[in-house]
Structure formats: C-alpha cells, structure tokens
Motif scaffolding. Sequence first.
Motif, PDB file in Angstrom:
ATOM      1  N   PRO A   1      17.147  21.535  -7.220  1.00 39.78           N
ATOM      2  CA  PRO A   1      17.445  20.755  -6.011  1.00 39.78           C
ATOM      3  C   PRO A   1      17.686  19.281  -6.370  1.00 39.78           C
ATOM      4  O   PRO A   1      17.193  18.805  -7.402  1.00 39.78           O
ATOM      5  N   GLN A   2      18.394  18.599  -5.481  1.00 41.02           N
ATOM      6  CA  GLN A   2      18.661  17.162  -5.671  1.00 41.02           C
ATOM      7  C   GLN A   2      17.358  16.415  -5.991  1.00 41.02           C
ATOM      8  O   GLN A   2      16.321  16.708  -5.386  1.00 41.02           O
ATOM      9  N   ASP A   3      17.406  15.472  -6.963  1.00 36.41           N
ATOM     10  CA  ASP A   3      16.261  14.616  -7.320  1.00 36.41           C
ATOM     11  C   ASP A   3      15.122  15.341  -8.045  1.00 36.41           C
ATOM     12  O   ASP A   3      14.059  14.773  -8.248  1.00 36.41           O
ATOM     13  N   ILE A   4      15.352  16.602  -8.381  1.00 39.41           N
ATOM     14  CA  ILE A   4      14.332  17.332  -9.135  1.00 39.41           C
ATOM     15  C   ILE A   4      14.842  17.486 -10.562  1.00 39.41           C
ATOM     16  O   ILE A   4      16.027  17.738 -10.806  1.00 39.41           O
ATOM     17  N   GLU A   5      13.920  17.296 -11.527  1.00 41.33           N
ATOM     18  CA  GLU A   5      14.311  17.470 -12.928  1.00 41.33           C
ATOM     19  C   GLU A   5      13.263  18.309 -13.632  1.00 41.33           C
ATOM     20  O   GLU A   5      12.169  18.509 -13.102  1.00 41.33           O
ATOM     21  N   VAL A   6      13.596  18.762 -14.836  1.00 40.39           N
ATOM     22  CA  VAL A   6      12.619  19.510 -15.611  1.00 40.39           C
ATOM     23  C   VAL A   6      11.428  18.602 -15.875  1.00 40.39           C
ATOM     24  O   VAL A   6      11.584  17.465 -16.335  1.00 40.39           O
ATOM     25  N   ASP A   7      10.238  19.074 -15.553  1.00 38.34           N
ATOM     26  CA  ASP A   7       8.985  18.337 -15.686  1.00 38.34           C
ATOM     27  C   ASP A   7       8.898  17.132 -14.747  1.00 38.34           C
ATOM     28  O   ASP A   7       8.035  16.270 -14.917  1.00 38.34           O
ATOM     29  N   ALA A   8       9.818  17.058 -13.795  1.00 32.66           N
ATOM     30  CA  ALA A   8       9.679  16.067 -12.719  1.00 32.66           C
ATOM     31  C   ALA A   8      10.025  16.801 -11.436  1.00 32.66           C
ATOM     32  O   ALA A   8      11.127  16.698 -10.915  1.00 32.66           O
ATOM     33  N   GLY A   9       9.090  17.608 -11.012  1.00 29.92           N
ATOM     34  CA  GLY A   9       9.315  18.402  -9.804  1.00 29.92           C
ATOM     35  C   GLY A   9       9.550  19.874 -10.083  1.00 29.92           C
ATOM     36  O   GLY A   9       9.410  20.712  -9.213  1.00 29.92           O
TER      37      GLY A   9
END
Length: 424
Positions: free
Chosen positions: A341-349
Amino acid sequence: SPSSQLEVSGSTYATDGWTNVTPKILSYLGANKHLQTDHPLSIIRQRIVNYFYGAYRNQRGNPLFSVYDQMNPVVTVQQNFDNLLIPADHVSRQKSDCYYINQQHLLRAHTTAHQVELISGGLDNFLVVGEVYRREEIDSTHYPVFHQAAAVGVVTKDELLERNPGPEFFEEMWSGTLPDPKVILPSSKFMDQTKQPCHTLEAVKLMEHEMKHHVLVGLTKDLFGPRIKYRWVDTYFPFTQPSWELEIYFKDNWLEVLGCGIMRHEILQRSGVHQSIGYAFGVGLERLAMVLFDVPDIRLFWSNDSGFLSQFSEKDLHNLPKYKPISHYPQCTNDLSFWLPQDIEVDAGFSPNDFYDLVRSVAGDMVEQISLVDKFKHPKTGRSSVCFRIVYRHMERTLTQAEVNEIHKQIASASVDSFNVQIR
Ligand code: PHE
C-alpha cells in the motif's frame, strides 16, 4: 598410451602406470566447499580460523597464525610423504589408497602435505585448510574428498624461556643428541614414544601441555561448548612423536576428532629451523560439521539442493542450527510479487515475517523455503514492490503442479486480504 597427458588445475602432467585419478575425482578440484558462502564447511572453517585469530596474538595485537586456504591440492610424493618422514613402504602411499596423477604427483591425502614448504618459507604459526583426497568406500561417514585444517606452531628456545621463565631445565633442551637429518629413522613403536632423543622430557611436556590444554582443548570447547567430555589417546604418526588423538564423547560414543603431536625434529632441521620445538595437528571439517549441525550423511555436504544449503548461514557463526531432513521429492518454485500500500515499505509497515507466517498458515508443510528475492521502489508513484520466492516441496509425496498453483493462488488472495497489497 605412454604418451598420454592430463591437464589438472592449469598444469599438464604425463600419465604413467601410477595414474589412477578419474574424471569424476578431478571434477572436485576447485569446488572449494570450504570457501562457499553459508556452506556448513565454510562456517566450520571460519569458526576454527576465528578461534586461532582471537586466541593467539603477538605483542602488537596482530594474529599470530596465518591462514592458507587455497593451496593447490596437486602435490608431489615428496610433499605428501617424504618430507613428513613417511617410510617408503608405508601403507598410506599405496595406489589403492591415494589418487595419483603419475608416479611423482598426487592429490594431497592430507593438508599436512604443505607444512615443510611453509616452514621453509619462514612461517612458524599457520593453518592450512583445504580438501584432501583418499580412496575409500562411500558410506554415510566416508567420501573420497573431504576437508582438513592442519596447523603448525613452532616456538624458539628463547620464546619458550620468555613464556616460562625460571626453570633452568630448558638449558638442557637442545643439548640432547640431535638426529642426523640425512639418516631418517622411522618413528616406530620400538622407539621411545614418550619423547624424541633430542628433546628433554621437560621441553616436551611443556610443548605438549601448551598444545593440548591451551590450543586444542581451547578449540574443542570453543566448538562444542565448555561441558564437552574429551580424552587423549596415544597413537602413532610418522611426522610427530609423541602423537595423540583427541576423542570427544558424543551420542554415547567416543568419537575421534583430531590427530596431533610434537613435530619430528628432523622435519624442522630440514626446513632450516634450529633451536626450536613445534607441534602439529590435523582435524577433519566434515567430522566436526556432522556433529555440530547434526548432519547424518557426509554426502549432504556435496548437495546443491537449496533445501539443504538454505538451512545454514554464516551471519551468526555462534548459533549453529540443527539440520532438518530434507524431502526426497521434487521441488516446485513459484514467485509472488505485489505492490505494498501507499507509504508502506519493507520493515516500515510491512514485515516479511508476517508474510512468512501467512504462508505457513495457508500452505503448511507444503512449503520448504521462502525468501525475499527483490525489493523495488517505483520512481514516480513512490510505491514499493516486493517479490517472494516460495519453494514448495512435501516430505511424503510429489506435489502436482495443479495443487501448487492452487495453494499459490490462495497465498496471493490471503495476502491481499491481510496486507492490503496489490498482486503484480
Ligand atoms: N595428517 C594427519 C591425518 O591426516 C593428521 C595429523 C596432522 C596428525 C598433524 C598429527 C599431526 O590424519
């Protein structure tokens, strides 16, 4: 034919009546399992090397031992046998026991074969790690190619005196009868096995104590933990005297792990080293790895099956996993890519571990391995994409492509539901 030639690691050798290497055996040269990233033999090599680097340092804090792990396994009869005082009629020289390239050259049967050239070159503390070749039956603990680490530690009279000041008995140490280096007597069972005539008993005891209790027990405890039970067994090697084997108590049995001894003084003399005493030892890496990782069959170390190789990692050298038996059924690999999803990254969300748990819940024991093979951030939209590789394999049966596809689809839709991702 008598004019036949053999090309081995870049050199050409004339074959003769001694030649018994096979193309299959030659295919192992350069395999370098002991240097392959994350391979269990490489992990054991690093444990041994790190132990020596860490435990033995000079006054300036630099490691005392140097490491040679890429020496050419093609050696001469002189290196493998003569230099080590192995008698001309010794059984270990037989064609039935070694892989000869011709009468003068063979694939080393032990890494001790390099000791004289390295000592002659001025080294006094070193480790040689590499594969060795012996003609043997193939069973769960024997293989014609395996790996050894062999080490030598040489100390001069002055160093030994400095380390152990006081007792004047060292004055006698080199006043015994020196052997004539041109006349090589076998270190036979009929000679005094307690010590060589040129050494005083005190000097031998001191070297023996240092080798056994500092170096080798230290190494053994570093590898197997402080509570390991071990014992020393008297033995015979032509190149050391006295000689021992170290055995550890493992799974209700005494298991031989290494051979060692006080170097024959003739070897040092012939290498240009005088006024010194040395120890040597050799240890098999497969033997250690089988115990430490619980690997039941030596042939597994030659496996390219990712089900085997993916179980080991050199990231944490001090936390060795126990091997879990792999399936004999075929693998089936499928990749799964999705946009986060938008604004989500691996290990950040989004945590890959959450995905791994989801796969376990959906596919259970049909999955053998999962890894994150790709991460990508779209330069315009800023959205992150990930790609996971899933290796399907069942322990008890062959999976059909159809059922793998079905499960893979279920994983995809469960990911959409749980993580709000978009399948690519
Ligand atoms: N070279 C011996 C072997 O392969 C091991 C060993 C090395 C023993 C050095 C003593 C000293 O079995």
